[in-house]
Design an enzyme around this catalytic site. Sequence first.
Site, PDB file in Angstrom:
ATOM      1  NE  ARG A 233      17.009  -1.025 -68.885  1.00 11.58           N
ATOM      2  CZ  ARG A 233      16.043  -1.840 -69.229  1.00 11.58           C
ATOM      3  NH1 ARG A 233      15.028  -1.383 -69.967  1.00 11.58           N
ATOM      4  NH2 ARG A 233      16.058  -3.115 -68.854  1.00 11.58           N
ATOM      5  CD  GLU A 262      12.557   2.773 -64.732  1.00 15.18           C
ATOM      6  OE1 GLU A 262      12.441   1.560 -64.434  1.00 15.18           O
ATOM      7  OE2 GLU A 262      12.615   3.181 -65.903  1.00 15.18           O
ATOM      8  CG  HIS A 281      10.275   0.059 -66.967  1.00 10.66           C
ATOM      9  ND1 HIS A 281      11.601   0.164 -66.623  1.00 10.66           N
ATOM     10  CD2 HIS A 281      10.255  -0.729 -68.081  1.00 10.66           C
ATOM     11  CE1 HIS A 281      12.342  -0.521 -67.471  1.00 10.66           C
ATOM     12  NE2 HIS A 281      11.546  -1.072 -68.367  1.00 10.66           N
TER      13      HIS A 281
END
Length: 320
Positions: A233, A262, A281
């Site tokens: 993370r 994000e 991601h």
Amino acid sequence: MKPSVILYKKVADDLRARLDQHFTVTELDAFPALDHPALATAEGIIGSGGKVDKDFLQHAPRLRAASTISVGYDTFNVDALNEKGVILMHTPTVLTETVADTVLALMLASARRVVEVVERVKAGEWKGGVGSDWFGTDVHHKTIGILGMGRIGLAVAQRAHFGFSMPVLYNARRHHAEAEERFNARHCDLDTLLAESDFLCITLPLTAETHHLIGREQLAKMKPSAILINIGRGAVVDEDALTEALVKGTIQAAGLDVFVKEPLPVDSPLLDLPNVVALPHIGSATHETRYDMAACAVDNLIAALSGQVKENCVNPQVLK
């Protein structure tokens, strides 16, 4: 009468049909959509993204189960779910191998400067033999340090040990017998991991304990030739400190699939650095794995709402 559920991420037609077989499904394009009338009767929700907090739960008084199409669940207020007795399900097993592949991709791309070199070729800079300013560094035989030896960490260790003949170090709360027996992995404290690793691979979830676990002080303990890989993370790493370390040459490079915010803002200083490989991601983003994740989430919701939970439950205490 079938339980009512909310679907807030499109799934394959066969999976949608399976949901329809078991539930009355309302599909939302936006989530959480607190003013939508379906929340009042929903007993289950399934999807990914969107915040599920106390406010959401007040608008969904009949909610019994939430199934996220992901491993991570930091968008859920687990304490609030526990207070309401809501089961939270996730998909921890199906994406392990794919995410581990992404780790190796980031290692290779960062060490061999793949993105940077491709851009130079496209810009017409390849005019003859390449000099040392095009060179990268080897991956094989280098030491990998894995921060967090869970399923993904173990899969990374397997690839590093057998595929690249890399010595494996790891830091975790407890010794991992399989990693030590199969891959000759060595458990060590964080300072040793930082000092000895050529590649520091972060696989940790975000918790109060892991927030900014890697900051300026920790980065200063790494080798100048070290490469940081983060697929855990974003906020496990202090991004400001990381940017500073990359600019100053405290470490060599970083391969990142996760970020504090994000999508990563276009004005992020990380995007200006040639020694950063930034992915959006997509650690688990293959057609096969994303289908498997959605299928697992569907199975999880069916199990949760039928009282058949056997695995993949984040908060098993609510089952008692």
